[in-house]
Design an enzyme around this catalytic site. Structure first.
Site, PDB file in Angstrom:
ATOM      1  N   GLU A 250       6.351 -39.859   6.258  1.00 51.26           N
ATOM      2  CA  GLU A 250       5.366 -39.039   5.530  1.00 51.26           C
ATOM      3  C   GLU A 250       4.920 -37.849   6.380  1.00 51.26           C
ATOM      4  O   GLU A 250       4.663 -36.765   5.858  1.00 51.26           O
ATOM      5  CB  GLU A 250       4.180 -39.910   5.103  1.00 51.26           C
ATOM      6  CG  GLU A 250       4.573 -40.887   3.969  1.00 51.26           C
ATOM      7  CD  GLU A 250       3.469 -41.863   3.609  1.00 51.26           C
ATOM      8  OE1 GLU A 250       2.924 -42.509   4.519  1.00 51.26           O
ATOM      9  OE2 GLU A 250       3.144 -41.975   2.413  1.00 51.26           O
TER      10      GLU A 250
ATOM     11  N   GLY B  43       4.659 -44.087   7.380  1.00 53.18           N
ATOM     12  CA  GLY B  43       3.811 -42.956   7.751  1.00 53.18           C
ATOM     13  C   GLY B  43       4.569 -41.930   8.587  1.00 53.18           C
ATOM     14  O   GLY B  43       4.266 -40.732   8.531  1.00 53.18           O
TER      15      GLY B  43
ATOM     16  N   GLU C  73       7.160 -49.535   3.136  1.00 52.54           N
ATOM     17  CA  GLU C  73       5.837 -50.123   2.888  1.00 52.54           C
ATOM     18  C   GLU C  73       5.870 -51.308   1.933  1.00 52.54           C
ATOM     19  O   GLU C  73       5.137 -52.273   2.094  1.00 52.54           O
ATOM     20  CB  GLU C  73       4.883 -49.052   2.324  1.00 52.54           C
ATOM     21  CG  GLU C  73       4.363 -48.067   3.358  1.00 52.54           C
ATOM     22  CD  GLU C  73       5.287 -46.880   3.570  1.00 52.54           C
ATOM     23  OE1 GLU C  73       6.473 -46.957   3.172  1.00 52.54           O
ATOM     24  OE2 GLU C  73       4.829 -45.870   4.144  1.00 52.54           O
TER      25      GLU C  73
HETATM   26  N1  CAA Z   1       3.076 -51.089  13.904  1.00 53.55           N
HETATM   27  C1  CAA Z   1       2.815 -51.879  14.963  1.00 53.55           C
HETATM   28  N2  CAA Z   1       3.772 -52.450  15.718  1.00 53.55           N
HETATM   29  C2  CAA Z   1       5.048 -52.211  15.365  1.00 53.55           C
HETATM   30  C3  CAA Z   1       5.387 -51.410  14.272  1.00 53.55           C
HETATM   31  C4  CAA Z   1       4.342 -50.811  13.527  1.00 53.55           C
HETATM   32  N3  CAA Z   1       4.594 -50.017  12.478  1.00 53.55           N
HETATM   33  N4  CAA Z   1       6.723 -51.362  14.172  1.00 53.55           N
HETATM   34  C5  CAA Z   1       7.210 -52.112  15.174  1.00 53.55           C
HETATM   35  N5  CAA Z   1       6.195 -52.626  15.898  1.00 53.55           N
HETATM   36  C6  CAA Z   1       6.301 -53.462  17.091  1.00 53.55           C
HETATM   37  C7  CAA Z   1       6.951 -54.795  16.794  1.00 53.55           C
HETATM   38  O1  CAA Z   1       5.989 -55.741  16.402  1.00 53.55           O
HETATM   39  C8  CAA Z   1       7.585 -55.146  18.124  1.00 53.55           C
HETATM   40  O2  CAA Z   1       6.565 -55.640  18.958  1.00 53.55           O
HETATM   41  P1  CAA Z   1       6.907 -56.731  20.064  1.00 53.55           P
HETATM   42  O3  CAA Z   1       7.913 -56.107  20.960  1.00 53.55           O
HETATM   43  O4  CAA Z   1       5.597 -57.005  20.680  1.00 53.55           O
HETATM   44  O5  CAA Z   1       7.457 -57.908  19.309  1.00 53.55           O
HETATM   45  C9  CAA Z   1       8.006 -53.781  18.676  1.00 53.55           C
HETATM   46  O6  CAA Z   1       7.211 -52.813  17.971  1.00 53.55           O
HETATM   47  C10 CAA Z   1       9.473 -53.442  18.479  1.00 53.55           C
HETATM   48  O7  CAA Z   1       9.799 -53.671  17.109  1.00 53.55           O
HETATM   49  P2  CAA Z   1      11.140 -54.411  16.680  1.00 53.55           P
HETATM   50  O8  CAA Z   1      11.356 -55.619  17.513  1.00 53.55           O
HETATM   51  O9  CAA Z   1      11.085 -54.566  15.214  1.00 53.55           O
HETATM   52  O10 CAA Z   1      12.224 -53.311  17.108  1.00 53.55           O
HETATM   53  P3  CAA Z   1      13.560 -52.865  16.379  1.00 53.55           P
HETATM   54  O11 CAA Z   1      14.164 -51.815  17.239  1.00 53.55           O
HETATM   55  O12 CAA Z   1      14.352 -54.068  16.003  1.00 53.55           O
HETATM   56  O13 CAA Z   1      13.109 -52.187  14.998  1.00 53.55           O
HETATM   57  C11 CAA Z   1      11.837 -50.736  13.601  1.00 53.55           C
HETATM   58  C12 CAA Z   1      12.391 -51.007  15.011  1.00 53.55           C
HETATM   59  C13 CAA Z   1      13.002 -50.457  12.636  1.00 53.55           C
HETATM   60  C14 CAA Z   1      10.950 -49.535  13.685  1.00 53.55           C
HETATM   61  C15 CAA Z   1      11.061 -51.981  13.108  1.00 53.55           C
HETATM   62  O14 CAA Z   1      10.138 -52.355  14.102  1.00 53.55           O
HETATM   63  C16 CAA Z   1      10.293 -51.773  11.839  1.00 53.55           C
HETATM   64  O15 CAA Z   1      10.849 -51.855  10.765  1.00 53.55           O
HETATM   65  N6  CAA Z   1       8.971 -51.513  11.949  1.00 53.55           N
HETATM   66  C17 CAA Z   1       8.073 -51.414  10.840  1.00 53.55           C
HETATM   67  C18 CAA Z   1       8.229 -50.108  10.157  1.00 53.55           C
HETATM   68  C19 CAA Z   1       7.268 -50.023   8.995  1.00 53.55           C
HETATM   69  O16 CAA Z   1       7.126 -50.933   8.216  1.00 53.55           O
HETATM   70  N7  CAA Z   1       6.610 -48.877   8.895  1.00 53.55           N
HETATM   71  C20 CAA Z   1       5.678 -48.652   7.860  1.00 53.55           C
HETATM   72  C21 CAA Z   1       4.335 -49.066   8.317  1.00 53.55           C
HETATM   73  S1  CAA Z   1       3.168 -48.909   7.011  1.00 53.55           S
HETATM   74  C22 CAA Z   1       2.853 -47.264   6.897  1.00 53.55           C
HETATM   75  O17 CAA Z   1       3.328 -46.499   7.649  1.00 53.55           O
HETATM   76  C23 CAA Z   1       1.965 -46.866   5.769  1.00 53.55           C
HETATM   77  C24 CAA Z   1       0.868 -45.967   6.155  1.00 53.55           C
HETATM   78  O18 CAA Z   1      -0.259 -46.372   6.166  1.00 53.55           O
HETATM   79  C25 CAA Z   1       1.092 -44.587   6.466  1.00 53.55           C
END
Ligand code: CAA
Ligand code: NAI
Length: 695
Positions: free
Chosen positions: A104, A101, A124
């Site tokens: 996006e 997102g 995603e």
């Molecule tokens: N939502 C909620 N919590 C999230 C999150 C998210 N999208 N992304 C990360 N977090 C949380 C993690 O659970 C973690 O929480 P804790 O510290 O409590 O364990 C904290 O944030 C830090 O995350 P990481 O330990 O993973 O940190 P990192 O620096 O190693 O990585 C990152 C950072 C690359 C952003 C990784 O967290 C990641 O890949 N996040 C998910 C990204 C993702 O999948 N985004 C798409 C979401 S779906 C979407 O956007 C579709 C839509 O509907 C628009």
């Protein structure tokens, strides 16, 4: 509430999102953005807008925790409508990881500038969903269908440099990215550049409108293994709609697909793994503020299958590593294998020759164990023999510097006993890698009875640094993964005697989504390994023993439970094996019958889940999610079913309890009786995930 979204006025106003740690787009952020864009629109003194984020990254996506709750307005689409209606240019200032997102949002801005280290992606698919807020429509318009589809299907991010090349970003700025974006916005105003809205861009879609067949080629090139997965197939359709349908109609349909996937079992399972993976390395009783020790140099003892792979992990992460062997010959063999592995990666385009050289230079081979004096961490990977391991640890104790972490890669042996071979058991723990160690993501970290908190913290930190998914477990024979794997094998041979063939048993697991079943896995690992262990302990496995004794050691001899032809690793069912199995049934007086896939599957998987329940009950695993992570990252459990404990909850514990009772009675094997925890949860209407909450 803190100022999650701040509007800093000026001719070029700056909207700053500040929602640590990753600026996820939770409801308050969306509401803040809506308010800020509305005020920017209505403020006549504002001529352009820069959208930026505080902290380590531009928005990294939707807040995944909100997916299980009813939607809270405003949705992203409402914010996007406002942005696209803006008559004032909006420039996104990107840094960190604009993902999902978050990307996006950036696609909806008129321009995008990025810091050099930015990584942009639509991950995603890894959560079992697809980009539901314009990604499938705007990205193809900006960078072309052929570049957008692979990004969406792989979920992997691209670099800022690649994004500049393909048109996803307009400029890379050195220094402060927000300042760079402000300067960019000023230029847009001064040059009176038109507002470029991705939704209006048609050029890159035209070839596909003219000739939709072109898309089939793109799909054929981009689609990876998608067997069993709902999201990739849906994403392929959504991208097709970008050139088949008007934007708004396509977006309406995409949202329907997104919602279906979000509410489905696969995405729930994948979201469970996302959070479980992050939780698995958390140790609640580790004193707050425990600091990992500094690791500048590593040593690995043994350059065999595992030692070589583990050394690669260190070198890949830029950590110099000394590899110790007993003889020059074994060392040369090990180092040659490492080099061959790297060369293959170079051939496949996964590594540049320079990078390979850099990594190889970080490795030093020696037959002099004295060389470990320099190391901050030593990982032992010699043969699986307790006496040998004790001898090695006795030496390490004498030579290693006082602060060094001493780890064993043992698959089964008692880490406490190994630790006792030293005068410093607090420095000792297990770091159990999985084969091939340079590829498999799982690292079981085995905490010994005396392992010091900072030693444990160091192993976790090192695990992360070398790109592994660490899961902390306790001491038990085979730890979590191998102990459960053993439980999976209990019924496998019996089923052969009752009427199944290796391909039937393996088929039940590959159909579920495992890359291979127990017999193909045995062939891969070498059947002689288990045979030697059985001979030593007096145990028996009639069919497997007979195969080994007939010279069928698995892939390495071209024959095992299957045959392998022309150097191929593909198992081919072998009539000779069928004959051997049928004869064994006859010897036992068993009338062979047809076992269906469901029966086979349950007799393999329910005992495994049962063992997981015992492991949880004993506190060997801290949480059911840890077990799930271990199976997904170490044993090929299909991620879209969430791992064994998550899957068990979905199937229903009472059903599993009843089936286990039947299986145990039929096999006259008390080990297969429902474990007390499983029975208790099933009786009380509980689930494994509720057990986690009660703990
Ligand atoms: N939502 C909620 N919590 C999230 C999150 C998210 N999208 N992304 C990360 N977090 C949380 C993690 O659970 C973690 O929480 P804790 O510290 O409590 O364990 C904290 O944030 C830090 O995350 P990481 O330990 O993973 O940190 P990192 O620096 O190693 O990585 C990152 C950072 C690359 C952003 C990784 O967290 C990641 O890949 N996040 C998910 C990204 C993702 O999948 N985004 C798409 C979401 S779906 C979407 O956007 C579709 C839509 O509907 C628009
Ligand atoms: P391997 O047989 O391929 O390699 C062992 C190496 O250790 C040999 O090269 C041998 O020369 C060397 N060695 C023996 N004694 C030594 C000593 N005193 N000093 C230095 N080197 C010595 O064995 P593999 O498969 O690499 O296994 C190593 C360890 O890893 C075992 O404990 C095994 O249980 C564990 N393991 C193995 C996995 C696998 O799939 N092969 C998976 C996970 C763990």
């Amino acid at each position: 509430m803190a100022n999650i979204v701040e509007l800093r006025p000026g001719a070029v106003a700056v909207i700053v999102v500040d929602n640590p740690p990753v600026n996820a787009l939770k409801q308050a952020v969306r509401a803040g953005l809506k308010d800020a864009f509305t005020r920017a629109r209505d403020d006549a003194s504002i001529h352009a807008i820069v959208l930026t984020a505080a902290g380590r990254t531009f928005m990294a996506g939707a807040d995944i925790t909100e997916f299980d709750k009813p939607p809270q307005p405003p949705g992203l689409i409402e914010v996007f409508d406002l942005m696209e209606a803006s008559k004032k240019p909006i420039v996104a200032a990107l840094h960190g990881t604009p993902l999902g997102g978050g990307l996006e949002v950036a696609l909806t801005c008129h321009y995008r500038v990025a810091a050099p280290a930015t990584r942009l992606g639509l991950p995603e698919i890894k959560l079992g969903i697809l980009p539901g807020a314009g990604g499938t429509q705007r990205l193809p318009r900006l960078i072309g269908v052929d570049k957008a589809l692979p990004m969406i299907l792989s979920g992997d991010p691209i670099s800022a440099q690649e994004a500049l090349k393909n048109g996803l970003v307009d400029e890379i700025v050195e220094g402060d990215v927000t300042e760079g974006a402000i300067a960019f916005a000023r230029r847009v105003l001064a040059e009176k550049r038109p507002l470029t809205r991705a939704r209006d861009m048609e050029d890159k879609l035209k070839p596909y409108r003219d000739n939709p067949k072109l898309y089939d080629e793109v799909v054929a090139k981009s689609a990876k293994r998608t067997r069993g997965l709902a999201a990739p197939a849906a994403a392929i359709e959504c991208v097709r709609w970008s050139f088949e349908l008007p934007f708004d109609e396509a977006e309406r349909r995409v949202r329907e697909e997104f919602q279906k996937l979000r509410d489905g079992d696969q995405s729930k399972a994948q979201r469970h793994i996302f959070f479980a993976e992050r939780e698995a390395a958390k140790v609640p009783d580790l004193p707050a503020g425990t600091k990992p020790r500094e690791i500048k140099r590593a040593a690995v003892i043994g350059a065999g299958t595992m030692g070589g792979g583990i050394s690669m992990c260190f070198a890949n992460a830029g950590i110099p590593v000394t590899i110790v062997e007993t003889s020059r010959e074994a060392l040369d063999r090990g180092l040659a294998t490492v080099k061959r592995n790297y060369e293959n990666t170079v051939k496949r385009g996964g590594l540049t020759p320079d990078e390979m050289e850099r990594r190889l230079k970080l490795m030093t081979g020696t037959t002099d164990v004295d060389a470990i004096r320099e190391a901050d961490i030593v990982v032992e990977a010699v043969f699986e023999e307790m006496e040998l391991k004790k001898q090695v640890f006795g030496k390490l104790d004498k030579l290693a510097q006082p602060n060094a972490v001493l780890a064993t890669n043992t698959s089964y042996l008692n880490v406490n006993e190994i630790a006792k071979a030293t005068a410093r058991p607090p420095s000792v723990l297990g770091m159990h890698f999985f084969s091939p160690a340079n590829v498999m993501r799982l690292l079981e970290i085995v905490r010994g009875a005396e392992t010091a908190p900072d030693v444990l913290a160091t192993a976790i930190a090192v695990g992360r640094k070398i790109g592994k998914v660490p899961a902390v477990v306790g001491v038990t024979h085979g730890f979590v993964g191998n102990r459960m794997l053993h439980a999976r094998g209990i019924e496998a041979e019996r089923m052969l005697l009752e009427g199944a063939l290796p391909q039937d048993v393996d088929g039940a697991l590959t159909e579920f989504g495992f890359p291979m079943g127990p017999f193909a896995m045995g062939d891969l690992a070498g059947l002689d390994v288990g045979w030697r262990v059985r001979k030593a302990s007096g145990a028996k496995a009639e069919i497997a023993d007979a195969l080994v004794e007939a010279g069928r050691h698995g892939q390495k001899t071209g024959k095992g439970f299957y045959k392998y032809e022309g150097g191929s690793r593909s198992p081919i069912p072998d009539p000779d094996v069928e004959k051997l199995i049928v004869e064994a049934s006859v010897r036992h007086g068993i009338k062979r019958r047809n076992l269906d896939r469901k029966e086979i599957f349950e007799r393999l998987i329910f005992p495994l889940i049962n063992e997981g329940a015992r492991i949880l009950d004993e506190g060997i695993a801290m949480r059911p999610g840890d077990i799930d992570v271990i199976w997904v990252y170490g044993y090929g459990w299909p991620v879209w079913t969430g791992g064994p404990m998550h899957y068990a909850d979905r199937v229903g514990l009472p059903y599993i309890r009843d089936r286990l009772a039947e299986i145990a009675a039929r096999a006259k094997n008390p080990k297969l009786e429902p474990a007390p925890l499983l029975a208790k949860l099933a009786d009380g209407g509980g689930t494994f995930s509720s057990f986690k909450k009660a703990a």
